[in-house]
Design a protein around this motif. Sequence first.
Motif, PDB file in Angstrom:
ATOM      1  N   GLY A 317      -2.485   0.066 -11.125  1.00  0.00           N
ATOM      2  CA  GLY A 317      -1.909  -1.266 -11.248  1.00  0.00           C
ATOM      3  C   GLY A 317      -0.423  -1.299 -10.976  1.00  0.00           C
ATOM      4  O   GLY A 317       0.204  -2.365 -11.075  1.00  0.00           O
ATOM      5  N   ALA A 318       0.154  -0.152 -10.602  1.00  0.00           N
ATOM      6  CA  ALA A 318       1.609  -0.052 -10.416  1.00  0.00           C
ATOM      7  C   ALA A 318       2.041  -0.072  -8.962  1.00  0.00           C
ATOM      8  O   ALA A 318       3.207   0.186  -8.661  1.00  0.00           O
ATOM      9  CB  ALA A 318       2.120   1.223 -11.082  1.00  0.00           C
ATOM     10  N   ILE A 368      -0.169  -6.851 -10.794  1.00  0.00           N
ATOM     11  CA  ILE A 368      -0.945  -5.692 -11.257  1.00  0.00           C
ATOM     12  C   ILE A 368      -2.360  -5.763 -10.713  1.00  0.00           C
ATOM     13  O   ILE A 368      -2.905  -4.773 -10.203  1.00  0.00           O
ATOM     14  CB  ILE A 368      -0.949  -5.656 -12.797  1.00  0.00           C
ATOM     15  CG1 ILE A 368       0.471  -5.438 -13.329  1.00  0.00           C
ATOM     16  CG2 ILE A 368      -1.876  -4.561 -13.307  1.00  0.00           C
ATOM     17  CD1 ILE A 368       0.595  -5.611 -14.829  1.00  0.00           C
ATOM     18  N   SER A 371      -2.593  -4.979  -7.140  1.00  0.00           N
ATOM     19  CA  SER A 371      -2.563  -3.533  -6.943  1.00  0.00           C
ATOM     20  C   SER A 371      -3.950  -2.917  -7.121  1.00  0.00           C
ATOM     21  O   SER A 371      -4.303  -1.950  -6.434  1.00  0.00           O
ATOM     22  CB  SER A 371      -1.572  -2.897  -7.929  1.00  0.00           C
ATOM     23  OG  SER A 371      -0.261  -3.376  -7.746  1.00  0.00           O
ATOM     24  N   TYR A 372      -4.729  -3.480  -8.040  1.00  0.00           N
ATOM     25  CA  TYR A 372      -6.090  -2.978  -8.260  1.00  0.00           C
ATOM     26  C   TYR A 372      -6.980  -3.143  -7.034  1.00  0.00           C
ATOM     27  O   TYR A 372      -8.029  -2.505  -6.922  1.00  0.00           O
ATOM     28  CB  TYR A 372      -6.752  -3.718  -9.430  1.00  0.00           C
ATOM     29  CG  TYR A 372      -6.201  -3.403 -10.797  1.00  0.00           C
ATOM     30  CD1 TYR A 372      -5.567  -2.195 -11.076  1.00  0.00           C
ATOM     31  CD2 TYR A 372      -6.322  -4.329 -11.840  1.00  0.00           C
ATOM     32  CE1 TYR A 372      -5.064  -1.919 -12.346  1.00  0.00           C
ATOM     33  CE2 TYR A 372      -5.829  -4.063 -13.106  1.00  0.00           C
ATOM     34  CZ  TYR A 372      -5.202  -2.853 -13.353  1.00  0.00           C
ATOM     35  OH  TYR A 372      -4.707  -2.588 -14.601  1.00  0.00           O
ATOM     36  N   TYR A 395       0.216  -5.791  -2.057  1.00  0.00           N
ATOM     37  CA  TYR A 395       1.154  -5.304  -3.083  1.00  0.00           C
ATOM     38  C   TYR A 395       2.447  -4.810  -2.447  1.00  0.00           C
ATOM     39  O   TYR A 395       3.487  -4.766  -3.111  1.00  0.00           O
ATOM     40  CB  TYR A 395       0.508  -4.204  -3.924  1.00  0.00           C
ATOM     41  CG  TYR A 395      -0.399  -3.284  -3.140  1.00  0.00           C
ATOM     42  CD1 TYR A 395       0.094  -2.178  -2.455  1.00  0.00           C
ATOM     43  CD2 TYR A 395      -1.768  -3.550  -3.055  1.00  0.00           C
ATOM     44  CE1 TYR A 395      -0.737  -1.360  -1.720  1.00  0.00           C
ATOM     45  CE2 TYR A 395      -2.613  -2.736  -2.321  1.00  0.00           C
ATOM     46  CZ  TYR A 395      -2.095  -1.640  -1.644  1.00  0.00           C
ATOM     47  OH  TYR A 395      -2.922  -0.831  -0.903  1.00  0.00           O
ATOM     48  N   ILE A 437       3.043   1.088 -16.780  1.00  0.00           N
ATOM     49  CA  ILE A 437       3.826  -0.111 -16.474  1.00  0.00           C
ATOM     50  C   ILE A 437       4.735  -0.499 -17.634  1.00  0.00           C
ATOM     51  O   ILE A 437       5.878  -0.924 -17.442  1.00  0.00           O
ATOM     52  CB  ILE A 437       2.892  -1.274 -16.083  1.00  0.00           C
ATOM     53  CG1 ILE A 437       2.227  -0.961 -14.735  1.00  0.00           C
ATOM     54  CG2 ILE A 437       3.656  -2.595 -15.997  1.00  0.00           C
ATOM     55  CD1 ILE A 437       1.148  -1.935 -14.328  1.00  0.00           C
ATOM     56  N   TYR A 462       3.068  -9.707 -15.482  1.00  0.00           N
ATOM     57  CA  TYR A 462       1.833  -9.968 -16.234  1.00  0.00           C
ATOM     58  C   TYR A 462       1.241 -11.321 -15.876  1.00  0.00           C
ATOM     59  O   TYR A 462       0.048 -11.564 -16.094  1.00  0.00           O
ATOM     60  CB  TYR A 462       2.097  -9.880 -17.733  1.00  0.00           C
ATOM     61  CG  TYR A 462       2.680  -8.552 -18.169  1.00  0.00           C
ATOM     62  CD1 TYR A 462       2.123  -7.354 -17.730  1.00  0.00           C
ATOM     63  CD2 TYR A 462       3.792  -8.485 -18.998  1.00  0.00           C
ATOM     64  CE1 TYR A 462       2.660  -6.129 -18.118  1.00  0.00           C
ATOM     65  CE2 TYR A 462       4.326  -7.273 -19.400  1.00  0.00           C
ATOM     66  CZ  TYR A 462       3.764  -6.090 -18.949  1.00  0.00           C
ATOM     67  OH  TYR A 462       4.301  -4.881 -19.336  1.00  0.00           O
TER      68      TYR A 462
END
Length: 603
Positions: A317-318, A368, A371-372, A395, A437, A462
């Motif tokens: 997720g980063a 996030i 990113s997934y 991303y 994160i 978020y």
Amino acid sequence: MKFYFSFFLCITMSILFAQTNNYEISFENAVHHETVVKGTFPELEIDTVTFRMSRSSPGRYALHEFAKNVYSFKATDSKGNILEVLRPDPYSWNVIGHDGTIKISYTLFANRGGGTYSQVDETHAHLNIPATFMYAPTLKDREIAVDFKIREDLGWKVATQLPLVSGTTYSAPNLYYFMDSPTEISNHSVREFQVDNHGKTQTIRFVLHHNGTEEELDSYFENVKKTVLAEKEVYGELPDFDYGTYTFLACYIPNASGDGMEHRNSTILTSTRSLANGGMEGNIGTVSHEFFHAWNVERIRPKSLEPFNFEETNMSGALWFAEGFTSYYTNLILCRAGIISTEKYVEGISGTFNYVWNSPARQFFNPIEMSYQAPFVDAATSVDPVNRENTFISYYSYGSVLGLALDLSLREEKLNLDDFMKLVWRQYGKTEKPYVIENLQQVLAEYAGNDFANTFFNKYIYKSEMPDYSALLNSVGVILKQDSEVPYFGAAVSLDGDGHGEIQSNPKIGTPAYDAGLDKGDVITDINGSGFPDGQQFSAYIEKLKVGDTLKITFERFGAEKKTTLLLKANPDYSLLLMEKEGDKPSKKQLRKRADWLKTLAP
């Protein structure tokens, strides 16, 4: 790009010890893109040993199934006796009944020269290690020796981050380091320079396989040096490269596939553009991006990518930070180094900004969650249609515009992103302590205060809100401009063979084409009773119309004729422009802040 290491560098004569896995690779049939790989694995203590081809590769997040290009696999014991081989799955070979040693051999077809796959032909052997070499997972901690049997008749030489043992034999301390060590074997040229790093000399080596001249390389290398030194300034120091050297492995040749892929002490750079044909300017951005990864993602490393999994996808997720903030610095560094102008840099942000700002995808995913999505989009392939136009923002781009916002927001507080990155480097990169994160938020709070950090992360990481870019850009004398008189259709349309217009992509939510019920694959046959505007680009046709015009459209879908009405809206795109280009005079304060941001001379 993808490994966190904690090992003592003690490779030289130790490869002579018995518990070393030995490989040999040769290229007699390079003209047909074949290479033969042999491996010897001694001192085995279990009866059945599994050999695998990787399914993923350092720097990539999707599956690539490298086993599909392997054939003619054989396994013998130390005496040459044929061993039994079982296939439990498409990417594994179980070898049974050895005498303590297993020798394997296989043929690999390799013909894609980029950062993920391998390519073998009579110009080079361009090897991404996971795409080339089988490995035994149970032996991952063993040292490795590999002998590259070069084609001397083609003038080949070996370039790699692996340490040289002797001749054409190189070593690795373990499987992870080996897998992270791409290798270029060709008749290449080399340039290098030394950088003082707190009293310790680090060598930066640039290897170039190309069809150009040595003079072109000399000129290009000057920009490489400027880029390296400008990035060093961001963090205040270079990483402590293993073996004291960082190697750029560049192939600028017609048979390459455009790519860039970072590794711990090296990077792959591939392009079809020669230095003489646009590559001098067009390829340097990849140099900037990949070298920045030597800090951000190679050593400032997400915990979600540790350890790297060669058998599955790798999700994090980063990536908005690891890839996106690196993307923000890519052209900023070129501007600071004087390789591109201030005007070109600022105006060049426009495309990325519009892609993110105007995307409907932010209603579905935050950075996030974007990113997934990497395992589905990072050079992944699928045959079923997807709706990425409406549900996905890269991303790279998302993180890049957030990096811009964070940098300019910090500068409003008399801080800056460079110093934040230095702090992240000292706490998580130099120490090689993987981060989550929340750690990034904590470092930002330490640097800029809890309120600042909580606002940035709660709104923009978020959640998927957008900062006030107009005010932020204005602070450095940059205008965010929109032309409300330019009409907008909302879908890409191109001519088909019958003089009609086919919609090439899914219309984005909220665009005129979407609201009119048009879809990808629809064929427009008539607009306002005048047929389709054959003989000109559709975008040029739309530009001659006005915002608010109504288009009565006849189109074909699945062989049936349909009709709809479309109302042209104003183009939502913005341009980023220097104030002075628009005839406005920036204040001395704005110019000083711009100079500090871009590291240029203040007026």
